[in-house]
Design an enzyme around this catalytic site. Sequence first.
Site, PDB file in Angstrom:
ATOM      1  N   GLU A  95       0.828  -1.200   0.000  1.00 60.28           N
ATOM      2  CA  GLU A  95       0.000   0.000   0.000  1.00 60.28           C
ATOM      3  C   GLU A  95       0.871   1.263   0.000  1.00 60.28           C
ATOM      4  OE1 GLU A  95      -4.150  -1.508   1.877  1.00 60.28           O
ATOM      5  OE2 GLU A  95      -2.717  -0.729   3.290  1.00 60.28           O
ATOM      6  N   CYS A 115       5.685  -6.903   7.531  1.00 61.88           N
ATOM      7  CA  CYS A 115       6.739  -6.393   8.413  1.00 61.88           C
ATOM      8  C   CYS A 115       7.047  -7.438   9.476  1.00 61.88           C
ATOM      9  CB  CYS A 115       6.294  -5.093   9.083  1.00 61.88           C
ATOM     10  SG  CYS A 115       7.596  -4.350  10.112  1.00 61.88           S
ATOM     11  N   CYS A 122      -0.312  -2.493  15.193  1.00 61.20           N
ATOM     12  CA  CYS A 122      -0.109  -2.170  13.783  1.00 61.20           C
ATOM     13  C   CYS A 122      -0.619  -3.297  12.892  1.00 61.20           C
ATOM     14  CB  CYS A 122       1.382  -1.924  13.531  1.00 61.20           C
ATOM     15  SG  CYS A 122       1.778  -1.785  11.783  1.00 61.20           S
ATOM     16  N   GLY A 187       6.252  -1.932   6.514  1.00 60.68           N
ATOM     17  CA  GLY A 187       7.632  -2.372   6.649  1.00 60.68           C
ATOM     18  C   GLY A 187       8.491  -1.471   7.508  1.00 60.68           C
ATOM     19  N   GLU A 188       9.637  -2.004   7.901  1.00 56.17           N
ATOM     20  CA  GLU A 188      10.632  -1.270   8.695  1.00 56.17           C
ATOM     21  C   GLU A 188      11.794  -0.931   7.756  1.00 56.17           C
ATOM     22  OE1 GLU A 188      11.644  -0.017  11.874  1.00 56.17           O
ATOM     23  OE2 GLU A 188      13.404   0.351  10.614  1.00 56.17           O
ATOM     24  N   SER A 242      10.040   5.510  16.450  1.00 57.24           N
ATOM     25  CA  SER A 242       8.809   5.169  17.175  1.00 57.24           C
ATOM     26  C   SER A 242       9.179   4.772  18.594  1.00 57.24           C
ATOM     27  CB  SER A 242       8.105   4.001  16.480  1.00 57.24           C
ATOM     28  OG  SER A 242       7.738   4.380  15.187  1.00 57.24           O
ATOM     29  N   LEU A 243       8.659   5.529  19.547  1.00 62.75           N
ATOM     30  CA  LEU A 243       9.036   5.295  20.947  1.00 62.75           C
ATOM     31  C   LEU A 243       7.903   4.551  21.672  1.00 62.75           C
ATOM     32  CD1 LEU A 243      11.446   5.980  22.757  1.00 62.75           C
ATOM     33  CD2 LEU A 243      10.301   8.103  23.387  1.00 62.75           C
ATOM     34  N   CYS A 361      -1.448   5.857  10.168  1.00 61.75           N
ATOM     35  CA  CYS A 361      -0.277   5.143  10.667  1.00 61.75           C
ATOM     36  C   CYS A 361      -0.688   3.836  11.317  1.00 61.75           C
ATOM     37  CB  CYS A 361       0.451   5.988  11.711  1.00 61.75           C
ATOM     38  SG  CYS A 361       1.320   7.349  10.970  1.00 61.75           S
TER      39      CYS A 361
HETATM   40  S1  SF4 Z   1       4.618   0.007  13.190  1.00 66.53           S
HETATM   41 FE1  SF4 Z   1       6.121  -0.087  11.517  1.00 66.53          FE
HETATM   42  S2  SF4 Z   1       7.731  -1.401  12.365  1.00 66.53           S
HETATM   43 FE2  SF4 Z   1       5.937  -1.748  13.660  1.00 66.53          FE
HETATM   44  S3  SF4 Z   1       4.942  -3.545  12.736  1.00 66.53           S
HETATM   45 FE3  SF4 Z   1       4.010  -1.690  11.835  1.00 66.53          FE
HETATM   46  S4  SF4 Z   1       5.133  -1.369   9.918  1.00 66.53           S
HETATM   47 FE4  SF4 Z   1       6.371  -2.737  11.204  1.00 66.53          FE
END
Ligand code: SF4
Length: 369
Positions: A95, A115, A122, A187-188, A242-243, A361
């Site tokens: 996406e 991810c 998420c 993804g990361e 991301s904290l 997000c």
């Molecule tokens: S927030 Fe980002 S790092 Fe965490 S699972 Fe979702 S896509 Fe992956």
Amino acid sequence: MSAAPANFYDHTRAELLALASRWGFPPVHAARLWSYVYLEGIEDWAAMSDLPARFRAKAEGELAFGRHATAAETPSSDGFTRKYLLELTDGRRIETVLMRYTGRVTACISSQAGCAMGCVFCATGQMGFVRHLTPGEIVAQAMHVDAVLRTTAAPDEAPAPALADSTHASPHARHERLRNIVLMGMGEPLHNYDAVMKAIDILRDPTGLALGAKKITLSTVGVVPGILRLAAEQRPFHLAVSLHGATQEERAALVPVAKKWPLDELMDACRTYIAKQQRRIFYEWTLIEGKNDTPESAHAVGRLLQGQLAQVNLIPLNPTAGYDGAPTGRDAAKKFQAILADYGLPSTIRQRRGIDIAAGCGQLAVAKK
Ligand code: SF4
């Protein structure tokens, strides 16, 4: 059997010029091909009339424009966000989101299908890891959004339904170009470091799309080796970390990778990054009602980040099917922000975009194929 054509978008300009030389053509032809694609948005070989037919025939046999087919396109009800479900050549789906904020258009781009990081709130994390994207698959998402912008009118210029008719828009109606990207999609990015950096290099090429370093934000959940590598390589774009939790225990409950890279290691890496880059870090804090939105949590964030060159972006939780937390309300978010200010920490409460189409997000996910 001849090999499948390579993806044009996997190539830097220098690589394309070298390719043309290997084919026995002057690099100037490759340079013109590059500008057709990145400056004029032309991917039709027949329309590249400045190029000799022999070069075009060779390039057409060797290269394909790996643009993704649009499997679905969903506009948000306010017309400011559009989510694209794009299909990769192997049928996997990712996406990409086009977001309009006041005076700015941003593409939220995916770096992986799925991810591996497993953040509990998420949707992408809930679907698991499928595969890394190639540089070309990352670049092609930006080009997809750029093509939408250059061929359609902005919502304040035309009513939202006109956008849905993008295929009928004049290719010469140059409205906007893509100027901002955030690698905050599926993804990361630091888990796919090399491909992401190559894609950014291609998108930043001053003879191409020429995205400014300050218009690029890379978001990580806290992959410490990647942050240190970014610092060492002096990569000049924005970094968002991301904290979500200000103690190791609180963070590890939301972000499983905190077990691998604990909070104190992450903070060390962030301080190294800031010192080497002389650049602020944006800390992302998903506000979950009753979980990490209390005054105690805000004080903990304040103590953790006080004195750092930092900004905190507060993001009221976006709903996903696999997590039953609720978003923090406006008043509690404001109180959280006021406590951060007492520690000298600037913060924003993120404008929510695309929630009704699951493009916010942490909401990006596609059905497993
Ligand atoms: S927030 Fe980002 S790092 Fe965490 S699972 Fe979702 S896509 Fe992956």
